[in-house]
Design a protein around this motif. Structure first.
Motif, short mmCIF file in Angstrom:
data_model
loop_
_atom_site.label_atom_id
_atom_site.label_comp_id
_atom_site.label_asym_id
_atom_site.label_seq_id
_atom_site.Cartn_x
_atom_site.Cartn_y
_atom_site.Cartn_z
N PHE A 35 42.00 35.22 44.55
CA PHE A 35 40.86 36.12 44.54
C PHE A 35 41.30 37.47 43.96
O PHE A 35 42.50 37.77 43.94
CB PHE A 35 40.36 36.35 45.97
CG PHE A 35 39.88 35.10 46.65
CD1 PHE A 35 40.79 34.14 47.08
CD2 PHE A 35 38.54 34.89 46.86
CE1 PHE A 35 40.35 32.97 47.70
CE2 PHE A 35 38.09 33.73 47.49
CZ PHE A 35 39.00 32.78 47.91
N ARG A 36 40.35 38.26 43.51
CA ARG A 36 40.70 39.62 43.11
C ARG A 36 39.56 40.56 43.51
O ARG A 36 38.40 40.16 43.57
CB ARG A 36 40.97 39.73 41.61
CG ARG A 36 39.76 39.58 40.71
CD ARG A 36 40.17 39.64 39.25
NE ARG A 36 39.04 39.39 38.37
CZ ARG A 36 39.16 39.10 37.07
NH1 ARG A 36 40.39 39.07 36.51
NH2 ARG A 36 38.11 38.90 36.32
N GLN A 37 39.97 41.77 43.77
CA GLN A 37 38.98 42.80 44.10
C GLN A 37 39.21 43.97 43.16
O GLN A 37 40.27 44.62 43.21
CB GLN A 37 39.10 43.24 45.55
CG GLN A 37 38.01 44.21 45.97
CD GLN A 37 37.90 44.36 47.47
OE1 GLN A 37 38.82 44.03 48.20
NE2 GLN A 37 36.75 44.84 47.93
N GLU A 42 33.06 44.01 45.08
CA GLU A 42 33.33 42.98 46.07
C GLU A 42 34.46 42.07 45.58
O GLU A 42 34.71 41.94 44.38
CB GLU A 42 32.07 42.14 46.30
CG GLU A 42 30.90 42.91 46.90
CD GLU A 42 31.12 43.18 48.37
OE1 GLU A 42 30.75 44.28 48.83
OE2 GLU A 42 31.65 42.30 49.06
N ARG A 43 35.12 41.43 46.51
CA ARG A 43 36.16 40.46 46.15
C ARG A 43 35.50 39.28 45.43
O ARG A 43 34.45 38.80 45.85
CB ARG A 43 36.89 40.00 47.41
CG ARG A 43 38.05 39.06 47.12
CD ARG A 43 38.91 38.91 48.37
NE ARG A 43 38.18 38.45 49.52
CZ ARG A 43 38.62 38.53 50.78
NH1 ARG A 43 39.81 39.06 51.01
NH2 ARG A 43 37.89 38.08 51.78
N GLU A 44 36.13 38.81 44.37
CA GLU A 44 35.59 37.68 43.61
C GLU A 44 36.63 36.57 43.53
O GLU A 44 37.83 36.80 43.63
CB GLU A 44 35.20 38.12 42.20
CG GLU A 44 36.35 38.63 41.35
CD GLU A 44 35.92 38.97 39.92
OE1 GLU A 44 34.97 38.36 39.39
OE2 GLU A 44 36.58 39.86 39.33
N TYR A 92 44.95 41.31 43.78
CA TYR A 92 44.89 39.85 43.78
C TYR A 92 45.46 39.33 45.10
O TYR A 92 46.55 39.72 45.51
CB TYR A 92 45.68 39.29 42.61
CG TYR A 92 44.97 39.45 41.28
CD1 TYR A 92 44.84 40.71 40.69
CD2 TYR A 92 44.41 38.36 40.63
CE1 TYR A 92 44.18 40.86 39.48
CE2 TYR A 92 43.76 38.49 39.42
CZ TYR A 92 43.64 39.75 38.85
OH TYR A 92 42.98 39.90 37.66
N SER A 93 44.69 38.45 45.73
CA SER A 93 45.13 37.86 46.99
C SER A 93 44.92 36.35 46.96
O SER A 93 44.13 35.84 46.16
CB SER A 93 44.40 38.48 48.17
OG SER A 93 43.00 38.35 48.02
N GLY A 114 47.64 40.94 49.51
CA GLY A 114 47.34 41.15 48.10
C GLY A 114 48.42 41.88 47.35
O GLY A 114 49.31 42.51 47.93
#
Length: 121
Positions: A35-37, A42-44, A92-93, A114
């Motif tokens: 995921f990335r924010q 919002e996180r996507e 990024y997580s 992240g």
């Protein structure tokens, strides 16, 4: 116990590459998502891979540039990011969940803290 830890972020120039890693004991049994924010957003969802590494999904914005992979012997999941763009900047997580065609809405859990990726000249 799952405790996901990301690494590999940093400052890169546009067009360059970077590889992120996600590690945890027990990770080999789970599908994993990246995921990335982005700042102020919002996180996507970026990508996912199933537990065997035989199936992956990608968000349209990264398809053809990012590649997800895993090494279950090392309990690691990777995100190879090529041809990076400034709009790829973000935290990024990784997290565990599922990686079917419904991955964009399926729940994920055990998010790591992240790692920051900054794409700038």
């Amino acid at each position: 116990q799952l405790q996901l830890v990301e690494s590999g972020g940093g400052l890169v120039q546009p067009g360059e590459s970077a590889r992120l890693s996600c590690a945890s004991s027990g990770l080999e049994y789970y599908a994993v998502g990246w995921f990335r924010q982005k700042p102020g957003e919002e996180r996507e969802r970026v990508s996912c891979i199933n537990s065997h590494g035989s199936h992956a999904e990608y968000a349209g914005s990264v398809k053809g540039r990012f590649t997800i992979s895993r090494d279950n012997a090392k309990r690691m999941v990777y995100l190879q990011m090529d041809n990076l763009k400034p709009e790829d900047t973000g935290i990024y997580s990784c997290a565990v969940g599922s990686c079917y065609s419904s991955w964009l809405t399926d729940p994920f859990d055990y998010f790591g803290r992240g790692t920051q990726v900054t794409v700038s000249s």
